[in-house]
Structure formats: C-alpha cells, structure tokens
Write a protein that holds these residues in place. Structure first.
Motif, PDB file in Angstrom:
ATOM      1  N   TRP A  16       0.095   9.212   6.008  1.00  0.00           N
ATOM      2  CA  TRP A  16       1.017   9.177   7.146  1.00  0.00           C
ATOM      3  C   TRP A  16       0.713  10.252   8.184  1.00  0.00           C
ATOM      4  CZ3 TRP A  16       3.743   4.992   7.825  1.00  0.00           C
ATOM      5  CH2 TRP A  16       4.076   4.199   6.711  1.00  0.00           C
ATOM      6  N   ASN A  28      -7.338   4.909   0.961  1.00  0.00           N
ATOM      7  CA  ASN A  28      -6.497   5.432   2.037  1.00  0.00           C
ATOM      8  C   ASN A  28      -6.836   4.788   3.376  1.00  0.00           C
ATOM      9  OD1 ASN A  28      -6.876   8.463   0.310  1.00  0.00           O
ATOM     10  ND2 ASN A  28      -4.920   7.429   0.513  1.00  0.00           N
ATOM     11  N   HIS A  61       0.825  -1.209   0.000  1.00  0.00           N
ATOM     12  CA  HIS A  61       0.000   0.000   0.000  1.00  0.00           C
ATOM     13  C   HIS A  61       0.862   1.264   0.000  1.00  0.00           C
ATOM     14  CE1 HIS A  61      -4.136  -1.404   0.220  1.00  0.00           C
ATOM     15  NE2 HIS A  61      -3.749  -2.362   1.033  1.00  0.00           N
ATOM     16  N   ASN A  62       1.978   1.211   0.709  1.00  0.00           N
ATOM     17  CA  ASN A  62       2.868   2.367   0.740  1.00  0.00           C
ATOM     18  C   ASN A  62       3.448   2.638  -0.654  1.00  0.00           C
ATOM     19  OD1 ASN A  62       4.459   4.455   2.103  1.00  0.00           O
ATOM     20  ND2 ASN A  62       6.205   3.115   1.703  1.00  0.00           N
ATOM     21  N   LYS A  63       3.752   1.575  -1.376  1.00  0.00           N
ATOM     22  CA  LYS A  63       4.285   1.710  -2.732  1.00  0.00           C
ATOM     23  C   LYS A  63       3.274   2.393  -3.652  1.00  0.00           C
ATOM     24  CE  LYS A  63       6.546  -1.058  -6.337  1.00  0.00           C
ATOM     25  NZ  LYS A  63       6.944  -2.444  -6.749  1.00  0.00           N
ATOM     26  N   ARG A  64       1.991   2.170  -3.379  1.00  0.00           N
ATOM     27  CA  ARG A  64       0.938   2.768  -4.199  1.00  0.00           C
ATOM     28  C   ARG A  64       0.502   4.140  -3.667  1.00  0.00           C
ATOM     29  NH1 ARG A  64       0.280  -2.701  -4.343  1.00  0.00           N
ATOM     30  NH2 ARG A  64      -0.309  -3.650  -6.346  1.00  0.00           N
ATOM     31  N   GLY A  65       1.117   4.593  -2.587  1.00  0.00           N
ATOM     32  CA  GLY A  65       0.781   5.905  -2.028  1.00  0.00           C
ATOM     33  C   GLY A  65      -0.559   5.945  -1.336  1.00  0.00           C
ATOM     34  N   ASN A  66      -0.992   4.811  -0.781  1.00  0.00           N
ATOM     35  CA  ASN A  66      -2.321   4.730  -0.166  1.00  0.00           C
ATOM     36  C   ASN A  66      -2.342   5.045   1.330  1.00  0.00           C
ATOM     37  OD1 ASN A  66      -3.378   3.964  -2.619  1.00  0.00           O
ATOM     38  ND2 ASN A  66      -3.357   1.773  -2.167  1.00  0.00           N
TER      39      ASN A  66
END
Length: 266
Positions: A82, A179, A74-79
């Motif tokens: 933070w 998100n 999910h982090n790789k997809r910017g979801n």
C-alpha cells in the motif's frame, strides 16, 4: 429480436470465455473483449468512426468488477504494498482519465491499428516472456508518478487493466512478483474506474452513438460480459491447478497474434 438484446446474449457467452481464460491464464479480458466487440458492435449501429472507442471503453468498464474481486483476494493474502500508492496513485488517476479524451483525438482506423500492434506485442510477451532484472533501489517519487501516468494512459487507450505493463515495471523496481501482481490488481481497478469516467465524459455529447451508450460505454455489452465473467473466473483459476497452463499460454499467444495481424489488415 432487438439488436441490443442479441449483443447482450452474445456478450454473456463472451464474458464466460473472458472470465475462464482470465482465471486460467491470468490474462486481461481486454485482449479478448476488444476484438470481439469490434466485430459485433456495428450490428447495434455503432459508427466506424467511434467503433474502437466504444469497444475499448466497454472493455475497460468491464474490468472494474473483475479487478475488484482480484484486488480483494490479493489484499486478503497481504500481497498489496500500500505504500506505493502515495507516489503512484495521482499518476494512475491522471493517465486513466486522460485516456478517454486522448482516444477521442485519435482517428478510429489509427486507434484500431495501435490496438492490433499492442495485441501482437502481448502475444509475443506471452509466448516468450521477458523477465527484467531487478533494480537495486526503488526509483524516486517523481519517476514513479510519471511511470504510473504513462502506464495508465496506455492501458486506458488499449482497454486493459494495465497489469501486463505494470508487473514488469514493478519487478524491475525490485518488488517481489507476488507484490507486483497484487499491486497491479489493485491499481487495475483504479485504471478501469477512472478510465471509464474519462471515456464516459469524452463521448457524452456525441449524437451518432446508438441508444444504450453511456458516453463511449455500450451498457448492454458491458452487463453481459460482467455477469458471466464473474462466474467463470473462479472456474478458470481452479482449472489452472490441473491444466498445462504454460502450453495453453503459448497456444493462446498464437491465437492472439493471428487476431492482431487480422486487425492490422482490416
């Protein structure tokens, strides 16, 4: 054959099912792992008064690695938003660590009944999903902290990552679904990690537990589940693009309801 080795082999098979179903239907492994562990763990000498605690703690520990792989994706997809970690992270840590100590205060039969009731509720939610309407503005930091602590406490008590509770809450807060899911994946890792620490500390000095336990966590079962669930989760995700997941969710929800009702009557 040693009883712990039998459980390890059983959990290899169990982990393959958990991983595949998690990838296919997007469900937490705890809903499968805990009922199975409640059935098998007495064979290695886990006493009834600690049986639900060990099953839930072991399930929670198994979520750490599966949540890590999901969070990275999910982090790789910017979801992952933070910015939400600042108000909610302390709540997740407090609630997750406290879950192990709180569970120790709950009688085994009551804890099993609570889990069974939770399973039935999750089955109903899966079969007839409730989609809360979005709030106009994000709640204040104090409210987010309290919500995070409560969600992490419940998740830790039930041996799950917390996504089934956190995603509806975040969508109600106005977050987009992708998100909300991404944030739940990242925080599921934290809940599982700190919850496992809490369960390890809470069961550390108990002499009634069999060899192979790390606090309340039964290591042979944990290792067996993790090994195969990590391998089969991508297969389930691939199958989700071709299989009728909506229908399969309803079928699985029926299965969960039966399991939950059976646990209630046990």
């Amino acid at each position: 054959m040693e009883s712990w080795l039998v459980i390890f082999c059983i959990c290899l098979a169990l982990g393959s099912i958990i991983g595949f179903m998690a990838g296919l239907l997007g469900i937490g492994g705890g809903l499968i792992a805990v009922p199975a562990l409640l059935y098998f763990l007495p064979n290695v000498g886990v006493p009834f008064e600690h049986l639900p605690h060990v099953a839930i703690a072991t399930s929670l520990a198994a979520i750490i690695l599966t949540s890590l792989s999901s969070a990275l994706a999910h982090n790789k997809r910017g979801n992952i938003p933070w910015g939400l970690f600042k108000p909610m992270l302390p709540g997740f840590v407090v609630g997750a660590i406290c879950s192990g100590f709180v569970s120790k205060l709950i009688d085994a039969s009551n804890l099993q009944q609570a889990f069974a009731f939770f399973v039935v509720l999750m089955a109903l939610q899966m079969a007839f999903p409730i989609k809360p309407s979005a709030n106009e503005s994000m709640p204040k930091a104090a409210f987010l902290f309290i919500a995070a602590a409560v969600i992490a406490l419940i998740a830790g008590l039930m041996g799950i990552g917390g996504g089934v509770l956190l995603v509806p809450f975040l969508t109600w807060c106005g977050l987009q679904m992708r998100n909300a899911v991404g944030f739940a994946a990242a925080t599921g890792l934290l809940i599982a990690l700190f919850g496992s620490i809490g369960y390890s500390l809470a069961g550390w000095n108990l002499t009634a537990l069999p060899q192979g336990t790390f606090g309340f966590i039964y290591v042979p079962a944990l290792v067996g589940i993790v090994i195969t669930s990590m391998l089969t989760a991508p297969l389930g995700a691939k199958a989700a693009t071709k299989w009728p997941t909506a229908l399969l969710k309803k079928i699985f929800a029926g299965f969960l309801a039966i399991v939950g009702l059976k646990l209630m009557l046990t």
